[in-house]
Design an enzyme around this catalytic site. Structure first.
Site, PDB file in Angstrom:
ATOM      1  CD  GLU A   6      -0.340  -5.948   6.003  1.00 23.11           C
ATOM      2  OE1 GLU A   6      -0.239  -6.548   4.927  1.00 23.11           O
ATOM      3  OE2 GLU A   6      -0.586  -4.728   6.067  1.00 23.11           O
ATOM      4  CG  HIS A  36      -3.002  -3.351   4.134  1.00 23.55           C
ATOM      5  ND1 HIS A  36      -1.923  -2.881   4.842  1.00 23.55           N
ATOM      6  CD2 HIS A  36      -3.572  -2.270   3.560  1.00 23.55           C
ATOM      7  CE1 HIS A  36      -1.858  -1.566   4.708  1.00 23.55           C
ATOM      8  NE2 HIS A  36      -2.837  -1.177   3.938  1.00 23.55           N
ATOM      9  CB  CYS A  69      -1.019  -0.030   1.134  1.00 26.73           C
ATOM     10  SG  CYS A  69      -2.439   0.978   0.732  1.00 26.73           S
TER      11      CYS A  69
HETATM   12  N1  GLN Z   1      -3.794   6.312   1.192  1.00 28.48           N
HETATM   13  C1  GLN Z   1      -2.492   6.046   1.708  1.00 28.48           C
HETATM   14  C2  GLN Z   1      -1.433   6.868   0.992  1.00 28.48           C
HETATM   15  O1  GLN Z   1      -1.681   7.519   0.050  1.00 28.48           O
HETATM   16  C3  GLN Z   1      -2.146   4.571   1.632  1.00 28.48           C
HETATM   17  C4  GLN Z   1      -3.051   3.793   2.555  1.00 28.48           C
HETATM   18  C5  GLN Z   1      -2.449   2.531   3.092  1.00 28.48           C
HETATM   19  O2  GLN Z   1      -1.240   2.356   3.167  1.00 28.48           O
HETATM   20  N2  GLN Z   1      -3.307   1.656   3.547  1.00 28.48           N
HETATM   21  O3  GLN Z   1      -0.324   6.828   1.393  1.00 28.48           O
END
Ligand code: GLN
Length: 190
Positions: A171, A169, A79
């Protein structure tokens, strides 16, 4: 035994720790420069990519991260992790990341109503799993690398040699297959 470092300056590093514990792997939290010295793989967790970059700079970790990338050391970002690993970032003030992966990624791209959801992804090593997408980005263009995970046929994870980035994610829903896959990568690289 090889040791995995988890970047632990912000975000869900504790969840990654639990997965590595489950897998019986040697790990450590990476918070400062010298923490890079004895690790063989790096996990960049989810969190907030803009905050990540600020803290990376404040803690003088940027140089170390760029060196890590130039040395092509095994890296696994989830992410916010894949966001800062990307070469180009849309919907972002800076517009570019550390360039581990030559891809274009758009932050917070699923829109308000679908900001967070659980969905089943398909890995390219014959495994399906329910995973969490939390204010996730969308991969808009892949200049280099292969899809390691897909959602409804679209790439949500990319691997380019020793670098893996995924927009979700695993995890959080307890799927450990991708961590296992990353460990194999770490063990097979010199
Ligand atoms: N929206 C977050 C970002 O732009 C990422 C979200 C996440 O890591 N779950 O960094």
């Amino acid at each position: 035994m090889k040791k995995i470092g988890i970047l632990a300056i912000q975000g869900d590093f504790e969840e990654h720790k639990l997965v590595l514990k489950k897998l019986g792997v040697d790990y450590k939290f990476v918070k400062e420069k010298r923490d890079f010295e004895d690790i063989h793989g790096l996990i960049i967790p989810g969190g907030e990519s803009t905050t990540f970059r600020k803290i990376i700079r404040n803690y003088s970790l940027e140089e170390e991260i760029i060196k890590w990338r130039n040395d092509k050391k095994p890296t696994f970002g989830t992410c916010a992790g894949i966001i800062i690993m990307s070469s180009q970032i849309l919907n972002d003030e800076e517009g570019f990341g550390y360039g581990f992966l030559d891809i274009v990624i758009e932050r917070n791209a699923y829109g308000r109503q679908r900001e967070s959801f659980i969905a089943e992804v398909e890995y390219n090593f014959n495994h399906r799993a329910k995973v969490a997408f939390i204010r996730a980005p969308i991969i808009r263009k892949v200049n280099k690398g292969e899809a390691i995970a897909r959602l409804n046929g679209r790439p949500v994870g990319i691997q380019d040699e020793n670098f893996i980035g995924i927009t979700f994610h695993p995890e959080i829903t307890g799927d450990i297959k991708l961590h296992e896959y990353f460990l194999k990568l770490v063990n097979s690289s010199g």
